[in-house]
Design a protein around this motif. Structure first.
Motif, PDB file in Angstrom:
ATOM      1  N   MET A   1      21.578  14.702  16.421  1.00 28.77           N
ATOM      2  CA  MET A   1      21.924  13.666  15.816  1.00 28.77           C
ATOM      3  C   MET A   1      21.203  12.450  16.762  1.00 28.77           C
ATOM      4  O   MET A   1      21.290  12.552  17.953  1.00 28.77           O
ATOM      5  CB  MET A   1      23.379  13.339  15.892  1.00 28.77           C
ATOM      6  CG  MET A   1      23.967  11.982  15.334  1.00 28.77           C
ATOM      7  SD  MET A   1      23.835  12.091  13.530  1.00 28.77           S
ATOM      8  CE  MET A   1      24.255  10.586  13.148  1.00 28.77           C
ATOM      9  N   LYS A   9      14.776   3.010  11.559  1.00 28.96           N
ATOM     10  CA  LYS A   9      14.798   3.986  10.335  1.00 28.96           C
ATOM     11  C   LYS A   9      13.667   3.583   9.142  1.00 28.96           C
ATOM     12  O   LYS A   9      13.126   4.530   8.833  1.00 28.96           O
ATOM     13  CB  LYS A   9      16.305   3.991   9.693  1.00 28.96           C
ATOM     14  CG  LYS A   9      16.560   4.949   8.708  1.00 28.96           C
ATOM     15  CD  LYS A   9      17.981   5.134   8.424  1.00 28.96           C
ATOM     16  CE  LYS A   9      18.443   6.026   7.470  1.00 28.96           C
ATOM     17  NZ  LYS A   9      19.861   6.059   7.192  1.00 28.96           N
ATOM     18  N   GLY A  13      10.694   5.848   8.072  1.00 26.01           N
ATOM     19  CA  GLY A  13      10.795   6.293   6.626  1.00 26.01           C
ATOM     20  C   GLY A  13       9.381   6.144   5.864  1.00 26.01           C
ATOM     21  O   GLY A  13       8.796   6.653   5.216  1.00 26.01           O
ATOM     22  N   ALA A  16       6.685   8.416   7.367  1.00 28.22           N
ATOM     23  CA  ALA A  16       6.994   9.742   6.637  1.00 28.22           C
ATOM     24  C   ALA A  16       6.603   9.936   5.397  1.00 28.22           C
ATOM     25  O   ALA A  16       5.878  10.677   4.869  1.00 28.22           O
ATOM     26  CB  ALA A  16       8.461  10.270   6.709  1.00 28.22           C
ATOM     27  N   LYS A  22       9.380  14.424   4.694  1.00 27.74           N
ATOM     28  CA  LYS A  22      10.563  13.902   5.123  1.00 27.74           C
ATOM     29  C   LYS A  22      10.885  13.385   6.175  1.00 27.74           C
ATOM     30  O   LYS A  22      10.088  13.677   7.183  1.00 27.74           O
ATOM     31  CB  LYS A  22      11.619  15.102   4.616  1.00 27.74           C
ATOM     32  CG  LYS A  22      11.515  15.692   3.228  1.00 27.74           C
ATOM     33  CD  LYS A  22      12.906  16.871   3.369  1.00 27.74           C
ATOM     34  CE  LYS A  22      12.825  17.420   1.981  1.00 27.74           C
ATOM     35  NZ  LYS A  22      14.018  18.155   1.629  1.00 27.74           N
ATOM     36  N   PRO A  23      11.641  12.246   6.503  1.00 25.97           N
ATOM     37  CA  PRO A  23      11.609  11.613   7.565  1.00 25.97           C
ATOM     38  C   PRO A  23      12.060  12.501   8.894  1.00 25.97           C
ATOM     39  O   PRO A  23      11.456  12.326   9.683  1.00 25.97           O
ATOM     40  CB  PRO A  23      12.843  10.454   7.516  1.00 25.97           C
ATOM     41  CG  PRO A  23      12.793  10.171   6.062  1.00 25.97           C
ATOM     42  CD  PRO A  23      12.462  11.467   5.316  1.00 25.97           C
ATOM     43  N   SER A  24      13.059  13.528   8.422  1.00 29.84           N
ATOM     44  CA  SER A  24      13.380  14.314   9.634  1.00 29.84           C
ATOM     45  C   SER A  24      12.164  15.358  10.136  1.00 29.84           C
ATOM     46  O   SER A  24      11.903  15.792  11.481  1.00 29.84           O
ATOM     47  CB  SER A  24      14.425  15.387   9.069  1.00 29.84           C
ATOM     48  OG  SER A  24      14.198  16.171   7.931  1.00 29.84           O
ATOM     49  N   GLU A  25      11.227  15.738   9.215  1.00 31.01           N
ATOM     50  CA  GLU A  25      10.400  16.498   9.595  1.00 31.01           C
ATOM     51  C   GLU A  25       9.093  15.653  10.452  1.00 31.01           C
ATOM     52  O   GLU A  25       8.556  16.355  11.286  1.00 31.01           O
ATOM     53  CB  GLU A  25       9.461  16.966   8.460  1.00 31.01           C
ATOM     54  CG  GLU A  25       8.304  17.959   8.624  1.00 31.01           C
ATOM     55  CD  GLU A  25       8.376  18.981   9.435  1.00 31.01           C
ATOM     56  OE1 GLU A  25       7.444  19.618  10.217  1.00 31.01           O
ATOM     57  OE2 GLU A  25       9.433  19.702   9.607  1.00 31.01           O
ATOM     58  N   TRP A  26       8.982  14.325   9.756  1.00 30.88           N
ATOM     59  CA  TRP A  26       7.997  13.431  10.700  1.00 30.88           C
ATOM     60  C   TRP A  26       8.428  13.361  11.860  1.00 30.88           C
ATOM     61  O   TRP A  26       7.671  13.225  12.896  1.00 30.88           O
ATOM     62  CB  TRP A  26       7.946  12.300   9.724  1.00 30.88           C
ATOM     63  CG  TRP A  26       7.021  11.180  10.588  1.00 30.88           C
ATOM     64  CD1 TRP A  26       5.533  10.882  10.161  1.00 30.88           C
ATOM     65  CD2 TRP A  26       7.213  10.175  11.657  1.00 30.88           C
ATOM     66  NE1 TRP A  26       5.026  10.234  10.977  1.00 30.88           N
ATOM     67  CE2 TRP A  26       5.838   9.696  11.555  1.00 30.88           C
ATOM     68  CE3 TRP A  26       8.446   9.957  12.034  1.00 30.88           C
ATOM     69  CZ2 TRP A  26       5.969   8.591  12.604  1.00 30.88           C
ATOM     70  CZ3 TRP A  26       8.398   8.929  13.349  1.00 30.88           C
ATOM     71  CH2 TRP A  26       7.006   8.445  13.342  1.00 30.88           C
ATOM     72  N   PHE A  27       9.744  12.891  12.220  1.00 31.34           N
ATOM     73  CA  PHE A  27      10.406  12.765  13.361  1.00 31.34           C
ATOM     74  C   PHE A  27      10.172  14.050  14.244  1.00 31.34           C
ATOM     75  O   PHE A  27       9.790  13.848  15.428  1.00 31.34           O
ATOM     76  CB  PHE A  27      11.576  12.265  13.099  1.00 31.34           C
ATOM     77  CG  PHE A  27      12.244  11.661  14.478  1.00 31.34           C
ATOM     78  CD1 PHE A  27      12.091  10.176  14.670  1.00 31.34           C
ATOM     79  CD2 PHE A  27      13.094  12.237  15.396  1.00 31.34           C
ATOM     80  CE1 PHE A  27      12.647   9.602  15.581  1.00 31.34           C
ATOM     81  CE2 PHE A  27      13.583  11.447  16.418  1.00 31.34           C
ATOM     82  CZ  PHE A  27      13.443  10.283  16.663  1.00 31.34           C
ATOM     83  N   ARG A  28      10.522  15.031  13.717  1.00 33.66           N
ATOM     84  CA  ARG A  28      10.218  16.368  14.669  1.00 33.66           C
ATOM     85  C   ARG A  28       8.756  16.387  15.115  1.00 33.66           C
ATOM     86  O   ARG A  28       8.616  16.731  16.235  1.00 33.66           O
ATOM     87  CB  ARG A  28      10.650  17.898  13.827  1.00 33.66           C
ATOM     88  CG  ARG A  28      12.150  17.828  13.898  1.00 33.66           C
ATOM     89  CD  ARG A  28      12.424  19.391  13.485  1.00 33.66           C
ATOM     90  NE  ARG A  28      12.090  19.390  11.990  1.00 33.66           N
ATOM     91  CZ  ARG A  28      12.925  19.032  11.075  1.00 33.66           C
ATOM     92  NH1 ARG A  28      14.172  18.645  11.341  1.00 33.66           N
ATOM     93  NH2 ARG A  28      12.729  19.378   9.623  1.00 33.66           N
TER      94      ARG A  28
END
Length: 96
Positions: A1, A9, A13, A16, A22-28
Motif C-alpha cells: 500500500m 495519483k 495514471g 501509465a 495499468k497504474p500499478s504496473e507502471w508504478f512497479r
C-alpha cells in the motif's frame, strides 16, 4: 500500500495510460528503475555544520576587518581559510 496525493495519483495514471499500462504496473516498473540518493551520513552532516560555523566565523572576521582594518585580522582569516579548505578537501574526497 502506498499513499499518494490526488495530483500524484493523476500524474501516475496519465503516465501509465500513455505507456499502455495499468497504474500499478507502471508504478512497479518505475520503482525498479528509480535511482534513490541516500541522505547524508551523520559524519557528513557534522562536516556541513562545521562548515556553516566556519563560514559564520569568516563573516564575523570580515566585519571586524572593515571596522579595525585588515592587517590586524589577516592571520586569523588565513588560519580560518585553511581550516575551511581542509574540511572541503575532506568532504570532496569522501564523495566517491
Amino acid at each position: 500500500m502506498i499513499r499518494l496525493t490526488p495530483t500524484e495519483k493523476q500524474l501516475i495514471g496519465q503516465r501509465a495510460k500513455n505507456a499502455g499500462l495499468k497504474p500499478s504496473e507502471w508504478f512497479r516498473r518505475a520503482a525498479k528503475s528509480a535511482r534513490v540518493f541516500p541522505r547524508f551520513t551523520p559524519e557528513e552532516s557534522g562536516w556541513f555544520r562545521m562548515l556553516s560555523g566556519m563560514a559564520n566565523n569568516l563573516n564575523q572576521l570580515t566585519h571586524l576587518a572593515h571596522v579595525e582594518g585588515l592587517p590586524t585580522l589577516a592571520l586569523k582569516c588565513q588560519a580560518l581559510i585553511r581550516q575551511i579548505e581542509e574540511l572541503l578537501t575532506k568532504i570532496s574526497s569522501h564523495d566517491g
